[in-house]
Write a protein that holds these residues in place. Sequence first.
Motif, PDB file in Angstrom:
ATOM      1  N   ASP A  13      10.996 -22.167  -3.481  1.00  0.00           N
ATOM      2  CA  ASP A  13      10.069 -21.638  -4.113  1.00  0.00           C
ATOM      3  C   ASP A  13       9.901 -22.673  -5.199  1.00  0.00           C
ATOM      4  O   ASP A  13       8.625 -22.736  -6.679  1.00  0.00           O
ATOM      5  CB  ASP A  13      10.135 -20.338  -4.636  1.00  0.00           C
ATOM      6  CG  ASP A  13       9.831 -20.028  -2.809  1.00  0.00           C
ATOM      7  OD1 ASP A  13       9.004 -20.679  -2.320  1.00  0.00           O
ATOM      8  OD2 ASP A  13      10.529 -18.586  -3.268  1.00  0.00           O
ATOM      9  N   LEU A  14      11.136 -22.852  -6.802  1.00  0.00           N
ATOM     10  CA  LEU A  14      11.183 -23.642  -7.487  1.00  0.00           C
ATOM     11  C   LEU A  14      12.898 -24.216  -8.287  1.00  0.00           C
ATOM     12  O   LEU A  14      13.402 -24.751  -7.742  1.00  0.00           O
ATOM     13  CB  LEU A  14      10.987 -22.459  -8.403  1.00  0.00           C
ATOM     14  CG  LEU A  14      11.686 -22.552  -9.914  1.00  0.00           C
ATOM     15  CD1 LEU A  14      10.268 -22.549 -10.419  1.00  0.00           C
ATOM     16  CD2 LEU A  14      12.338 -21.272 -10.561  1.00  0.00           C
ATOM     17  N   LEU A  15      11.830 -25.015  -8.894  1.00  0.00           N
ATOM     18  CA  LEU A  15      12.939 -26.664  -9.622  1.00  0.00           C
ATOM     19  C   LEU A  15      12.534 -26.488 -10.814  1.00  0.00           C
ATOM     20  O   LEU A  15      11.862 -26.388 -11.232  1.00  0.00           O
ATOM     21  CB  LEU A  15      12.523 -27.684  -8.567  1.00  0.00           C
ATOM     22  CG  LEU A  15      13.852 -29.358  -8.763  1.00  0.00           C
ATOM     23  CD1 LEU A  15      14.815 -28.444  -8.649  1.00  0.00           C
ATOM     24  CD2 LEU A  15      13.056 -30.554  -8.669  1.00  0.00           C
ATOM     25  N   GLU A  16      13.787 -26.272 -11.163  1.00  0.00           N
ATOM     26  CA  GLU A  16      14.000 -26.149 -12.448  1.00  0.00           C
ATOM     27  C   GLU A  16      15.422 -26.712 -13.327  1.00  0.00           C
ATOM     28  O   GLU A  16      16.122 -27.345 -12.700  1.00  0.00           O
ATOM     29  CB  GLU A  16      13.906 -24.771 -13.131  1.00  0.00           C
ATOM     30  CG  GLU A  16      14.995 -24.221 -12.708  1.00  0.00           C
ATOM     31  CD  GLU A  16      14.871 -22.680 -12.969  1.00  0.00           C
ATOM     32  OE1 GLU A  16      14.074 -21.826 -13.907  1.00  0.00           O
ATOM     33  OE2 GLU A  16      15.874 -21.633 -12.437  1.00  0.00           O
ATOM     34  N   GLY A  17      15.366 -26.473 -14.456  1.00  0.00           N
ATOM     35  CA  GLY A  17      16.478 -27.536 -14.684  1.00  0.00           C
ATOM     36  C   GLY A  17      16.194 -27.215 -16.444  1.00  0.00           C
ATOM     37  O   GLY A  17      15.436 -26.110 -17.092  1.00  0.00           O
ATOM     38  N   ARG A  18      17.339 -28.264 -17.927  1.00  0.00           N
ATOM     39  CA  ARG A  18      17.190 -28.631 -18.581  1.00  0.00           C
ATOM     40  C   ARG A  18      17.271 -29.487 -19.427  1.00  0.00           C
ATOM     41  O   ARG A  18      18.149 -30.514 -18.682  1.00  0.00           O
ATOM     42  CB  ARG A  18      18.000 -27.135 -19.138  1.00  0.00           C
ATOM     43  CG  ARG A  18      17.950 -26.322 -19.548  1.00  0.00           C
ATOM     44  CD  ARG A  18      19.109 -25.108 -20.628  1.00  0.00           C
ATOM     45  NE  ARG A  18      18.353 -25.311 -21.530  1.00  0.00           N
ATOM     46  CZ  ARG A  18      18.659 -24.417 -22.473  1.00  0.00           C
ATOM     47  NH1 ARG A  18      20.192 -23.773 -22.519  1.00  0.00           N
ATOM     48  NH2 ARG A  18      18.509 -24.380 -23.975  1.00  0.00           N
ATOM     49  N   ILE A  59       9.582 -26.590 -12.408  1.00  0.00           N
ATOM     50  CA  ILE A  59       8.600 -27.375 -10.711  1.00  0.00           C
ATOM     51  C   ILE A  59       8.227 -26.424  -9.985  1.00  0.00           C
ATOM     52  O   ILE A  59       9.172 -26.250  -9.460  1.00  0.00           O
ATOM     53  CB  ILE A  59       8.011 -29.191 -11.290  1.00  0.00           C
ATOM     54  CG1 ILE A  59       8.427 -29.266 -11.613  1.00  0.00           C
ATOM     55  CG2 ILE A  59       7.431 -29.277  -9.831  1.00  0.00           C
ATOM     56  CD1 ILE A  59       8.509 -30.607 -11.908  1.00  0.00           C
ATOM     57  N   GLY A  60       6.728 -24.875  -9.851  1.00  0.00           N
ATOM     58  CA  GLY A  60       6.853 -24.873  -8.854  1.00  0.00           C
ATOM     59  C   GLY A  60       6.687 -25.265  -7.412  1.00  0.00           C
ATOM     60  O   GLY A  60       5.848 -26.565  -7.177  1.00  0.00           O
ATOM     61  N   GLY A  61       6.810 -25.031  -6.238  1.00  0.00           N
ATOM     62  CA  GLY A  61       6.514 -25.205  -4.392  1.00  0.00           C
ATOM     63  C   GLY A  61       5.268 -24.227  -4.283  1.00  0.00           C
ATOM     64  O   GLY A  61       4.860 -24.345  -4.468  1.00  0.00           O
ATOM     65  N   PRO A  62       5.426 -24.869  -3.502  1.00  0.00           N
ATOM     66  CA  PRO A  62       6.892 -24.664  -1.725  1.00  0.00           C
ATOM     67  C   PRO A  62       7.065 -26.089  -1.954  1.00  0.00           C
ATOM     68  O   PRO A  62       6.290 -26.992  -2.523  1.00  0.00           O
ATOM     69  CB  PRO A  62       6.993 -24.132  -0.799  1.00  0.00           C
ATOM     70  CG  PRO A  62       5.312 -24.813  -0.839  1.00  0.00           C
ATOM     71  CD  PRO A  62       4.428 -24.121  -1.877  1.00  0.00           C
TER      72      PRO A  62
END
Length: 190
Positions: A13-18, A59-62
Amino acid sequence: MGLFCVLAAPAADLLEGRVWELVDDHRRPLAKVLVSLAPDGRGPVRSVTRSDAQGRWRIGGPLDGRYVVRVSRPGYFVTDADGAEVSSVLVDCSAACGPVEFTLQRGGVVTGVVEDDQGEPIQNASVRLNPQGDEPEAETGRGRTAFRGRRGRGARGAAGDRTDDLGQFRIVGLRPGRYDVAMQFFGRPD
């Protein structure tokens, strides 16, 4: 009689990071870094965002499958944990994916002025910095000598700029190393 069952993993559902900036061997959050996501690097960019004041991005999914994540910010270059330059990261989002972290380093800056033999500024001259090892080759023509780099960009790549109305140039985002300066201009009307 048998039982056949197919289980499919749900898409992320979501890809995230820093995003971090490396300063004096310490990492600190870096804001305003452009983060883009493209399917397996072959398709068009699917989503673009920027990191916030804490260096976080989402960044939202799918999201399902493999994606290439790229980051960029003018004046910076991206490195991996060992300090080697990287341009992107491949992420598999067939199931849960992330977080993805990037470390950027501020590049060096070279500035200067190009003048003719009477001390007048030369406008619209092409100034290139070639990593040493990419030796420039001289070409002569029309009573002036110009330089051009060899084909290929080398490991660190060439960088360049054009001079302004005062003959000034500024080249940013340079990786650590030694560079040769090459300049090319075409004669002025007499």
